[in-house]
Write an enzyme that holds these catalytic residues in place. Structure first.
Site, PDB file in Angstrom:
ATOM      1  N   LYS A   1      -1.101 -14.968  19.570  1.00 19.38           N
ATOM      2  CA  LYS A   1      -2.062 -16.006  19.178  1.00 19.38           C
ATOM      3  C   LYS A   1      -1.458 -16.836  18.046  1.00 19.38           C
ATOM      4  O   LYS A   1      -0.811 -16.311  17.157  1.00 19.38           O
ATOM      5  CB  LYS A   1      -3.356 -15.341  18.705  1.00 19.38           C
ATOM      6  CG  LYS A   1      -4.455 -16.302  18.310  1.00 19.38           C
ATOM      7  CD  LYS A   1      -5.706 -15.525  17.916  1.00 19.38           C
ATOM      8  CE  LYS A   1      -6.834 -16.493  17.571  1.00 19.38           C
ATOM      9  NZ  LYS A   1      -8.060 -15.785  17.243  1.00 19.38           N
TER      10      LYS A   1
ATOM     11  N   THR B   1      11.228  -7.061  16.143  1.00 13.71           N
ATOM     12  CA  THR B   1      12.664  -7.084  16.407  1.00 13.71           C
ATOM     13  C   THR B   1      13.239  -8.495  16.425  1.00 13.71           C
ATOM     14  O   THR B   1      14.455  -8.655  16.419  1.00 13.71           O
ATOM     15  CB  THR B   1      12.976  -6.414  17.758  1.00 13.71           C
ATOM     16  OG1 THR B   1      12.302  -7.141  18.796  1.00 13.71           O
ATOM     17  CG2 THR B   1      12.527  -4.961  17.766  1.00 13.71           C
ATOM     18  N   LYS B   2      12.358  -9.510  16.466  1.00 11.33           N
ATOM     19  CA  LYS B   2      12.792 -10.910  16.531  1.00 11.33           C
ATOM     20  C   LYS B   2      11.953 -11.736  15.568  1.00 11.33           C
ATOM     21  O   LYS B   2      10.838 -11.357  15.205  1.00 11.33           O
ATOM     22  CB  LYS B   2      12.639 -11.454  17.944  1.00 11.33           C
ATOM     23  CG  LYS B   2      13.540 -10.755  18.933  1.00 11.33           C
ATOM     24  CD  LYS B   2      13.448 -11.353  20.303  1.00 11.33           C
ATOM     25  CE  LYS B   2      14.422 -10.580  21.174  1.00 11.33           C
ATOM     26  NZ  LYS B   2      14.450 -10.935  22.517  1.00 11.33           N
TER      27      LYS B   2
ATOM     28  N   HIS C   1      23.494  -0.420  11.317  1.00  9.52           N
ATOM     29  CA  HIS C   1      24.770   0.288  11.456  1.00  9.52           C
ATOM     30  C   HIS C   1      25.590  -0.351  12.557  1.00  9.52           C
ATOM     31  O   HIS C   1      25.035  -0.919  13.510  1.00  9.52           O
ATOM     32  CB  HIS C   1      24.534   1.768  11.766  1.00  9.52           C
ATOM     33  CG  HIS C   1      23.803   2.486  10.682  1.00  9.52           C
ATOM     34  ND1 HIS C   1      24.425   2.984   9.567  1.00  9.52           N
ATOM     35  CD2 HIS C   1      22.486   2.744  10.517  1.00  9.52           C
ATOM     36  CE1 HIS C   1      23.531   3.536   8.770  1.00  9.52           C
ATOM     37  NE2 HIS C   1      22.337   3.409   9.327  1.00  9.52           N
TER      38      HIS C   1
ATOM     39  N   ASN D   1       0.851  -1.177   0.000  1.00  9.20           N
ATOM     40  CA  ASN D   1       0.000   0.000   0.000  1.00  9.20           C
ATOM     41  C   ASN D   1       0.898   1.242   0.000  1.00  9.20           C
ATOM     42  O   ASN D   1       2.127   1.130  -0.020  1.00  9.20           O
ATOM     43  CB  ASN D   1      -0.940  -0.043   1.209  1.00  9.20           C
ATOM     44  CG  ASN D   1      -2.242   0.689   0.950  1.00  9.20           C
ATOM     45  OD1 ASN D   1      -2.242   1.777   0.379  1.00  9.20           O
ATOM     46  ND2 ASN D   1      -3.349   0.098   1.364  1.00  9.20           N
TER      47      ASN D   1
ATOM     48  N   GLY E   1      -0.574  -1.818   8.695  1.00  9.14           N
ATOM     49  CA  GLY E   1      -0.084  -0.463   8.457  1.00  9.14           C
ATOM     50  C   GLY E   1       0.830   0.047   9.552  1.00  9.14           C
ATOM     51  O   GLY E   1       0.589  -0.153  10.735  1.00  9.14           O
TER      52      GLY E   1
END
Length: 187
Positions: free
Chosen positions: A181, A163-164, A114, A84, A140
């Site tokens: 879930k 992050t994982k 970085h 989108n 979104g």
């Protein structure tokens, strides 16, 4: 001796200011300008620009303008992939997207990262691949961080920061995203 692009794609420290990488990013920016400004509508011309930008996309790939990426050529998509508006893909490492994947508005996929060492960070950069399996829906405003893999059939809630790794057929939400879930596998 390996090129800076080879180092970049291997997840090693690389010099982003390398002339070949600058040239490749400039080419991508020219294509993005055509997509985001000149074409802007879902037209055959816009699809042609996307095909030139994202070289490794299956049938029915589309990104609603505006769309942003670093190179485009490091994005690998299956069929029926839809981005989108206002999505960002920092593809300094390979970004692999399965088939039948939908991205809500403002989703950001970061393969760019970085070094933690400030002195090294002054001149060198890093990348970590991002992988998203088949049949995923990324809500979104979600952010997918470098090195993350999302399994098949996952839903990532709007605004989540992943992050994982997320196992297949999971609903993950929040910042940082966590699985809340298990979902049924597709029949």
């Amino acid at each position: 001796m390996r090129s800076e692009e080879e180092k970049m794609l291997a997840g090693e420290l690389y010099l982003a200011a390398d002339p070949a990488l600058v040239k490749a990013r400039t080419h991508a920016k020219q294509l993005l300008h055509r997509l985001n400004v000149t074409e802007y509508l879902v037209t055959d011309a816009a699809r042609e620009v996307l095909a030139e930008l994202v070289l490794h996309a299956g049938p029915n790939f589309y990104a609603e303008p505006p769309f942003y990426c670093d190179y485009g050529r490091n994005i690998y998509c299956g069929s029926n992939v839809y981005f989108n508006v206002n999505c960002v893909v920092l593809d300094v490492a390979k970004v692999t997207i399965g088939s039948n994947v939908m991205f809500g508005p403002g989703v950001q996929l970061y393969a760019a990262t970085h070094p933690l060492d400030a002195v090294v960070r002054r001149t060198l950069e890093l990348g970590r691949p991002v992988t998203i399996g088949d049949d995923c829906w990324i809500g979104g405003g979600a952010i997918i961080c470098p090195g993350v893999s999302i399994g098949a059939g996952c839903v990532i809630g709007a605004g989540s920061v992943v992050t994982k790794d997320v196992p297949a057929y999971s609903l993950a939400v929040g910042n940082p995203a966590r699985v809340i879930k298990k979902l049924e596998a597709a029949a």
